[in-house]
Design an enzyme around this catalytic site. Sequence first.
Site, PDB file in Angstrom:
ATOM      1  N   GLU A 181       0.802  -1.214   0.000  1.00  0.00           N
ATOM      2  CA  GLU A 181       0.000   0.000   0.000  1.00  0.00           C
ATOM      3  C   GLU A 181       0.840   1.271   0.000  1.00  0.00           C
ATOM      4  O   GLU A 181       0.682   2.149   0.839  1.00  0.00           O
ATOM      5  CB  GLU A 181      -0.975  -0.032   1.192  1.00  0.00           C
ATOM      6  CG  GLU A 181      -2.041  -1.098   0.996  1.00  0.00           C
ATOM      7  CD  GLU A 181      -3.011  -1.218   2.150  1.00  0.00           C
ATOM      8  OE1 GLU A 181      -4.210  -1.383   1.883  1.00  0.00           O
ATOM      9  OE2 GLU A 181      -2.566  -1.165   3.310  1.00  0.00           O
TER      10      GLU A 181
ATOM     11  N   GLU B 180      -4.816  -9.826   0.179  1.00  0.00           N
ATOM     12  CA  GLU B 180      -5.572  -9.662   1.417  1.00  0.00           C
ATOM     13  C   GLU B 180      -7.039  -9.881   1.082  1.00  0.00           C
ATOM     14  O   GLU B 180      -7.572  -9.264   0.155  1.00  0.00           O
ATOM     15  CB  GLU B 180      -5.379  -8.275   2.035  1.00  0.00           C
ATOM     16  CG  GLU B 180      -3.977  -8.020   2.567  1.00  0.00           C
ATOM     17  CD  GLU B 180      -3.811  -6.629   3.182  1.00  0.00           C
ATOM     18  OE1 GLU B 180      -4.846  -6.010   3.541  1.00  0.00           O
ATOM     19  OE2 GLU B 180      -2.669  -6.158   3.282  1.00  0.00           O
TER      20      GLU B 180
END
Length: 1012
Positions: free
Chosen positions: A462, A529
Amino acid sequence: MTVNQPSLDWLSNPGTFKVNRLDAHSDHRYYATRQEALVNGPMKMRHSLNGSWKFHYSENPSSRPALFFSTEYSTTAWSEIQVPGHIQLQGWGNPQYVNTMYPWDGLEDLRPPHISQDHNPVGSYVKTFQLPKGFENDPVYISFQGVESAFYVWLNGKFVGYAEDSFTPSEFDLTPYLAEGENKLAVEVYQRSTGGWLEDQDFWRFSGIFREVYLYTVPKLHVRDLAVRGELDRTYKQGTLVADLQLDSQVQGAPASAKLELLDAEGNTVAEGVQAFHEGRLRLELNAGEVRTWSAEQPYLYQLVISVLDEQGELTEAIVQKVGFRRFEMIDKIMHLNGKRILFKGVNRHEFNVRHGRAISKEDMLQDIVIMKQNNINAVRTSHYPNQSLWYELCDEYGLYVIDEMNLETHGSWQKMGAVEPSWNIPGSLPEWNDIVMDRAISMLERDKNHPSILIWSCGNESYVGEVILNCANYFREADPGRLVHYEGVFYDRNYSATSDMESRMYAKPADIEAYLNDNPSKPYISCEYMHAMGNSVGGMHKYTELESKYPMYQGGFIWDFIDQSLIKKNRYGQEYLAYGGDFDDRPTDYSFCGNGIVFADRTITPKMQEVKFLYQNVKLVPSASGVRVINENLFTGTGHLKLEYQLSYEGQVLFSGQQDVDVPAESETFVPIQFPVPDIASGEYVLDAAVVLKEDTIWAKAGHEVAFGQQIVQAGQRPAPVATGSIRVVEGDVNIGVMGNGWTAIFSKQVGSLASLRYSGREMITVPPMPLFWRATTDNDKGYAQGYTGGVWYAASLARKCTGVTLSKGEDTATVTFTYQFSTLPGVEVTIAYTVDGEGHVRVQSAYKGAEGLPELPIFAVSFKTTADYNQTEWFAMGPEENYADRVHGARLTTFKRKVEELPSRYLVPQESGNRTGVRSLKLTDAKGHGIHIQALQSPVEGNVSPYTAMELENAAHVWELPSVHYTVVTIAGRQMGVGGDDSWGAPVHPEYRIRAEEDMTFEFTISPLN
């Protein structure tokens, strides 16, 4: 060039992240003799500095003892701190939990690379030591395995070096600064630095020396760096060992050679060779012949014994490096291991301990590995930083596939409250950030490159994407072509799609994944994820695992995440509890968002694991009346190490059981015929169960451990209602309606609008009367998609209703009292509850819901009442044994089990709905002497929950210790409860088929009978 004078300017300069730090190298061990190396025990050439250090804490640099490193400065009066350990968990400062935002957001107006001058806690550490025996005449180095987030080092008043990157080793040469006798080591640790801008992971913000510290020395001829690969040919049978050695010689130009021996796990020599170093380097290939391959299913390891020899052929150093032969590659746009399409049945894992934070022990790691292996988890992503070296050794040995992720996350620089806004994104394509980020990639790869468990390098997490991260990906490919490269952030800027070898997304819905896979994709897909396991979650996971067999290019995913990040704390009354963000007065904070694990922070298993284990099974079992179909989806392993167990039961009572060996080769199936006796059953249900269990002990489980199970439920006619032979007497008063029989009494109150009393043998079963219930205590996922805002009318309706009608109907041997309810917040909705009582005191409860248009979906449709807490024992015949819900029931089985009422709610960080069981056929609630009630479903199974707390009490508690003292047992029987969801915890609703539409009419029924 050696730098002798430190500067605080380095803390905010992305161009300065290492000063006098040694180059990264492999994490191999080395010994003085071959025998020591084979034992692979503690290294005599390594000396631990773990333990008590002198310590001083300062809120900011200006208040620190700036000259504490000098030999004249006395630290006698200082406190002591344990290394490894976090400063904030040992009495100084406060831990702070934040997710995406930077910890100073709203407090200081900062932009990278600037850092706070007012709030930058400084830990000043001092350790005195004397050189251990054997270190006197050789170079001495120091290794810091993990320091958060930047630190300076002095020895005997002389500046040694500086480093950033909290999660890879930083090493320095101490030799020029050593003194005879006592040496003073001084370390100054800063919480904030340019490194802090790159470490915006979803975790607790700590600082300090949190991994081990040790001195080490090396022999005259020392292999400084070792790169070993166990390669396979295209047949995946013939192995070649490739070893590259880099010599660090204290005698320049001294001739040296190395003997390499490849041993199998039994110690037999497979191949060997001798070669001389040339200009300090050696490359040797050994033909290993036909080898046993490494995989998570069969983690077979060879040992490479390296003997470093001087000019006279004398041994100067011995190394043993574990080697796994495997080939990981992309074939036709699909990832393959040893020629087979691989499926990642994975989890993301933070290093975490409930008392020590990220300063975890070997015992913690072993416990994590065992839990994963026992629950069919085959892969782990090191979110979001390199772990301790020992973790990779355990993954090699026990068998786990690893995505090794570099220490990089800049989430708060480009995403604000979910909105993508990269106006000041780092590192992006900013050249001034390239070297500091690349250093993190190099440090990870160079340390971890020899571990066969690592299949994929990850360029962090991220941090959006840009030229800098693309450079890291290209470095990984060039330095290590035997692995693939992962990065999720290309999803936001397709100009940098080349950064990742696979399409990797977070929390994409199953439909979105299918859309990608149906659009002629160029890369395989993994969910790096998925299944955000916050609180009561993991509903709908089957929708993801079902994609595995439907789409070859879907190759699995990694649940977020493995373990709750909660810390032990005491409340004002001295009671320990599991604390989350904000509990330490930490602001800003993201509160309980740290509780996303399928394992609680104390490493006990959550009920969510029941679903994970089943959906991650590699062996599928389909029992039927004639036998069991065994489907072995393992890629490399047959089922010869397993034993098949089976049984036939009726209404929870076992009628027949057996076991036998079953050997199904990998990637095949067979049918095992079994002569189940045909039960002579007119009504009810019988159940066929099958399981495969370990025949023998393994390093991760004992013999008898269940690896997989399957179940078939067979309906044999409707279950009969209880039969009554006694007579009843009905008394209709002005306020109450009494129905009585031999040893029992039921009182229905027109004033209360419900069943007010049910006495069996003089014992009162109703403490608080039954009422309609539409509200469950909101789960974390419910809160994430604003269930309280959209569905609050159901909360209000559960608190207040109006009984608009009471009717009495008398039969020959029964009486029925019906209550009708309406609700001011629910125009058009009507609920009736009819109680039919027979001569034995059986109470048949029938609840009907008349729906209405224009209302939000219901959380639950149920009847709930209270008994005294004396009734604290339960026995179930239901789906279980752990809690389950409509969208999280695949891992449950129809079974009988017993639990104390206090054990039924789950210990989620924030109290919420928990403890439900679907498919309830029978529920017995008793006191310690066996007195109580028996609840039975009639036409169809119901859902049930027994708890010490009401939904409203749970709703209004932020911590378990805020719940009231236990006075009641709360019984809730539901016709339906919505699923718990789990796609994410910030807006994803429960999948439509697991919701309850308000316009649908619904009914359910059950009986209450005495247990005397």
